[in-house]
Motif scaffolding. Structure first.
Motif, PDB file in Angstrom:
ATOM      1  N   GLU A  83       0.818  -1.216   0.000  1.00 57.48           N
ATOM      2  CA  GLU A  83       0.000   0.000   0.000  1.00 57.48           C
ATOM      3  C   GLU A  83       0.850   1.263   0.000  1.00 57.48           C
ATOM      4  N   ALA A  84       2.147   1.110   0.225  1.00 61.27           N
ATOM      5  CA  ALA A  84       3.026   2.278   0.250  1.00 61.27           C
ATOM      6  C   ALA A  84       3.070   2.967  -1.105  1.00 61.27           C
ATOM      7  N   ARG A  85       2.874   2.189  -2.185  1.00 66.86           N
ATOM      8  CA  ARG A  85       2.896   2.788  -3.521  1.00 66.86           C
ATOM      9  C   ARG A  85       1.712   3.737  -3.719  1.00 66.86           C
ATOM     10  N   SER A  86       0.524   3.331  -3.263  1.00 64.59           N
ATOM     11  CA  SER A  86      -0.639   4.207  -3.402  1.00 64.59           C
ATOM     12  C   SER A  86      -0.493   5.433  -2.517  1.00 64.59           C
ATOM     13  N   TRP A  87       0.226   5.274  -1.397  1.00 64.62           N
ATOM     14  CA  TRP A  87       0.496   6.425  -0.532  1.00 64.62           C
ATOM     15  C   TRP A  87       1.330   7.456  -1.285  1.00 64.62           C
ATOM     16  N   LYS A  88       2.345   7.005  -2.021  1.00 66.93           N
ATOM     17  CA  LYS A  88       3.191   7.935  -2.781  1.00 66.93           C
ATOM     18  C   LYS A  88       2.435   8.561  -3.947  1.00 66.93           C
ATOM     19  N   GLY A 116     -12.878   6.166   7.878  1.00 70.61           N
ATOM     20  CA  GLY A 116     -12.513   5.037   7.034  1.00 70.61           C
ATOM     21  C   GLY A 116     -11.144   4.495   7.384  1.00 70.61           C
ATOM     22  N   ARG A 117     -10.756   3.408   6.744  1.00 73.91           N
ATOM     23  CA  ARG A 117      -9.463   2.788   7.036  1.00 73.91           C
ATOM     24  C   ARG A 117      -8.325   3.685   6.555  1.00 73.91           C
ATOM     25  N   ILE A 118      -7.357   3.928   7.447  1.00 74.82           N
ATOM     26  CA  ILE A 118      -6.230   4.807   7.162  1.00 74.82           C
ATOM     27  C   ILE A 118      -5.002   3.970   6.812  1.00 74.82           C
ATOM     28  N   ILE A 119      -4.399   4.296   5.670  1.00 75.98           N
ATOM     29  CA  ILE A 119      -3.163   3.628   5.261  1.00 75.98           C
ATOM     30  C   ILE A 119      -1.967   4.254   5.959  1.00 75.98           C
ATOM     31  N   TYR A 136      -0.766  14.928   7.090  1.00 76.12           N
ATOM     32  CA  TYR A 136      -1.396  14.232   5.978  1.00 76.12           C
ATOM     33  C   TYR A 136      -2.067  12.966   6.486  1.00 76.12           C
ATOM     34  N   VAL A 137      -3.235  12.682   5.951  1.00 71.74           N
ATOM     35  CA  VAL A 137      -3.952  11.450   6.273  1.00 71.74           C
ATOM     36  C   VAL A 137      -4.270  10.752   4.956  1.00 71.74           C
ATOM     37  N   GLN A 138      -3.771   9.532   4.810  1.00 69.44           N
ATOM     38  CA  GLN A 138      -3.980   8.750   3.588  1.00 69.44           C
ATOM     39  C   GLN A 138      -5.018   7.660   3.852  1.00 69.44           C
ATOM     40  N   PHE A 139      -6.164   7.763   3.204  1.00 68.34           N
ATOM     41  CA  PHE A 139      -7.221   6.763   3.351  1.00 68.34           C
ATOM     42  C   PHE A 139      -7.089   5.687   2.283  1.00 68.34           C
ATOM     43  N   GLN A 140      -7.642   4.525   2.601  1.00 69.27           N
ATOM     44  CA  GLN A 140      -7.609   3.424   1.635  1.00 69.27           C
ATOM     45  C   GLN A 140      -8.462   3.742   0.412  1.00 69.27           C
ATOM     46  N   SER A 141      -9.547   4.465   0.621  1.00 70.10           N
ATOM     47  CA  SER A 141     -10.442   4.779  -0.494  1.00 70.10           C
ATOM     48  C   SER A 141     -10.629   6.288  -0.642  1.00 70.10           C
ATOM     49  N   PRO A 142     -10.754   6.772  -1.877  1.00 72.80           N
ATOM     50  CA  PRO A 142     -11.023   8.199  -2.105  1.00 72.80           C
ATOM     51  C   PRO A 142     -12.337   8.651  -1.478  1.00 72.80           C
ATOM     52  N   GLU A 143     -13.307   7.724  -1.367  1.00 73.92           N
ATOM     53  CA  GLU A 143     -14.607   8.072  -0.762  1.00 73.92           C
ATOM     54  C   GLU A 143     -14.438   8.462   0.701  1.00 73.92           C
ATOM     55  N   SER A 144     -13.583   7.728   1.425  1.00 72.77           N
ATOM     56  CA  SER A 144     -13.327   8.068   2.831  1.00 72.77           C
ATOM     57  C   SER A 144     -12.672   9.437   2.944  1.00 72.77           C
ATOM     58  N   ALA A 145     -11.773   9.731   2.009  1.00 70.13           N
ATOM     59  CA  ALA A 145     -11.122  11.039   2.009  1.00 70.13           C
ATOM     60  C   ALA A 145     -12.139  12.151   1.778  1.00 70.13           C
ATOM     61  N   ASP A 146     -13.068  11.939   0.838  1.00 72.84           N
ATOM     62  CA  ASP A 146     -14.108  12.944   0.561  1.00 72.84           C
ATOM     63  C   ASP A 146     -14.979  13.168   1.789  1.00 72.84           C
ATOM     64  N   THR A 147     -15.310  12.083   2.496  1.00 78.42           N
ATOM     65  CA  THR A 147     -16.133  12.189   3.716  1.00 78.42           C
ATOM     66  C   THR A 147     -15.393  12.996   4.776  1.00 78.42           C
ATOM     67  N   ALA A 148     -14.102  12.727   4.935  1.00 76.68           N
ATOM     68  CA  ALA A 148     -13.306  13.454   5.932  1.00 76.68           C
ATOM     69  C   ALA A 148     -13.253  14.938   5.615  1.00 76.68           C
ATOM     70  N   ILE A 149     -13.063  15.275   4.346  1.00 72.86           N
ATOM     71  CA  ILE A 149     -13.014  16.684   3.951  1.00 72.86           C
ATOM     72  C   ILE A 149     -14.349  17.365   4.227  1.00 72.86           C
TER      73      ILE A 149
END
Length: 399
Positions: A83-88, A116-119, A136-149
């Protein structure tokens, strides 16, 4: 399948070794090995590494138990290597700012885990280990990121209203269109004769000013800069756009958004890095400069090798030369020509040293290379001579 069983371990203190990682992770079932990544030349730690487990389940169990644990005085960050690759890549990543100094990576993770689940989760730190006020907070899914914002932006953490927005890579950001408003302006290049009344007269035509100050020393003499705060952010923006670069007295005004100290230091560091990249191979370090030599004297000598774009002799707070400086040429060929022609010449009684200017990190890497590769092969007592001296010592100088 090997990659699925690997953990990425980051934010390590520079003193952490493989032995520390083995000691930390070997208490978990399925531990196989630990590897600390190092610089390929200096062999110094890159402050991250990898730990391997025999199954994905055991790797996840260790990750949950170890993540954000303190190792050698610093909280570490653990995630699945896959999952580190998606983090980058920045997918599902949100940027959080205006954080209290007491908020660390663990507290930030606990705050945002409800969405949501945090990477990965990280609070940016200064070299001294204190919070920069953002993270910075990296979520597993873009949907979780949108909810957080949507839900966390503007919420209060401790006593601060935080700002949560989508992370944008530096290369994609638009510096001309800030995403935030501001009231306070930083003004510099002020003549010593400029008073607060004169400054207020110039800025007040753009809107109501709530505060205005010119910074002064203990003797009441202007330091050449100050701050102007408007009631309306739109007025502040109009004043900045209209007055920046205009002549005020005998100087050209610099007007910009006022920044906090940590933000200003980050900006200056980035400016320095950009400037260093632009002048790499062009900028020369010159030392053994006697105190009576000024920039013009130095220009007369080095200018024979090509067109000089900038020249500066470093001085202390009393204006006394520190014996070294920097000369930047327009091309690499001119810079190399100056090195080969002028290194070692006698200049006002001293042998002039001329070389390519290096950053602190590059100098440390070079010295480490000498210690590990060149010095062990030298006869006992013979110091290394990394650069030949050209030409032979010859007298040169302006009396």
């Amino acid at each position: 399948m090997q990659e699925l069983c690997a953990l990425y371990v980051g934010d390590l203190h520079s003193s952490v070794t493989e032995a520390n990682l083995i000691s930390l992770f070997s208490r978990f079932d399925g531990f196989r090995s630990a590897f600390l990544c190092r610089h390929w030349i200096t062999r110094t730690s890159l402050c991250y590494g990898y730990v391997n487990f025999d199954t994905l389940e055991r790797a996840i169990m260790a990750m949950k138990a170890i993540n954000y644990e303190v190792l050698n005085g610093q909280r570490i960050r653990v995630m699945l290597a896959a999952e580190a690759r998606s983090w980058k890549d920045g997918i599902g990543n949100v940027f959080v700012k205006n954080l209290e100094a007491a908020i660390d990576s663990l507290k930030l993770h606990d705050t945002f885990s409800r969405y949501g689940r945090i990477i990965s989760c990280k609070v940016a730190l200064t070299p001294q280990g204190t919070s920069e006020g953002y993270g910075y907070v990296q979520f597993q899914s873009p949907e979780s990121a949108d909810t957080a914002i949507r839900e966390a932006n503007g919420s209060i953490i401790q006593s601060n209203p935080i700002c949560v927005e989508k992370f944008i890579k530096k290369s994609e950001r638009s510096s001309s269109e800030p995403t935030f408003t501001f009231n306070n302006l930083y003004v510099k290049n002020l003549d010593s004769s400029v008073t607060t009344e004169m400054l207020r007269g110039s800025f007040s035509e753009f809107g109501k000013i709530t505060s205005l100050v010119i910074q002064r020393d203990i003797n009441g003499i202007s330091k050449g800069y100050g701050f102007v705060c408007f009631e309306n952010p739109d007025d502040a923006k109009r004043a900045m756009e209209a007055l920046n670069g205009t002549t005020f007295g005998s100087k050209t005004l610099y007007v910009a958004r006022a920044q906090k100290k940590a933000e200003r230091q980050r900006f200056l560091r980035s400016q320095y890095e950009e400037r260093r990249k632009e002048t790499k191979g062009l900028n020369l370090y010159v030392k053994n400069i006697v105190s009576k030599v000024n920039e013009e004297h130095l220009r007369n000598v080095l200018g024979q090798c090509g067109r000089i774009t900038s020249i500066k002799i470093m001085r202390d707070d009393k204006g006394i030369s520190r014996g070294f400086g920097f000369v930047c040429f327009s091309t690499r060929e001119e810079a190399n020509n100056a090195i080969h022609r002028l290194r070692g010449i006698l200049f006002h009684g001293k042998s002039l040293y001329v070389s390519i200017a290096r950053s602190k990190e590059e100098r440390a890497a070079y010295l480490q290379t000498l210690r590990t590769t060149i010095m062990p092969s030298l006869p006992w007592g013979l110091p290394p001579t990394p650069f030949p001296i050209h030409p032979p010592l010859l007298p040169y100088g302006v009396n």
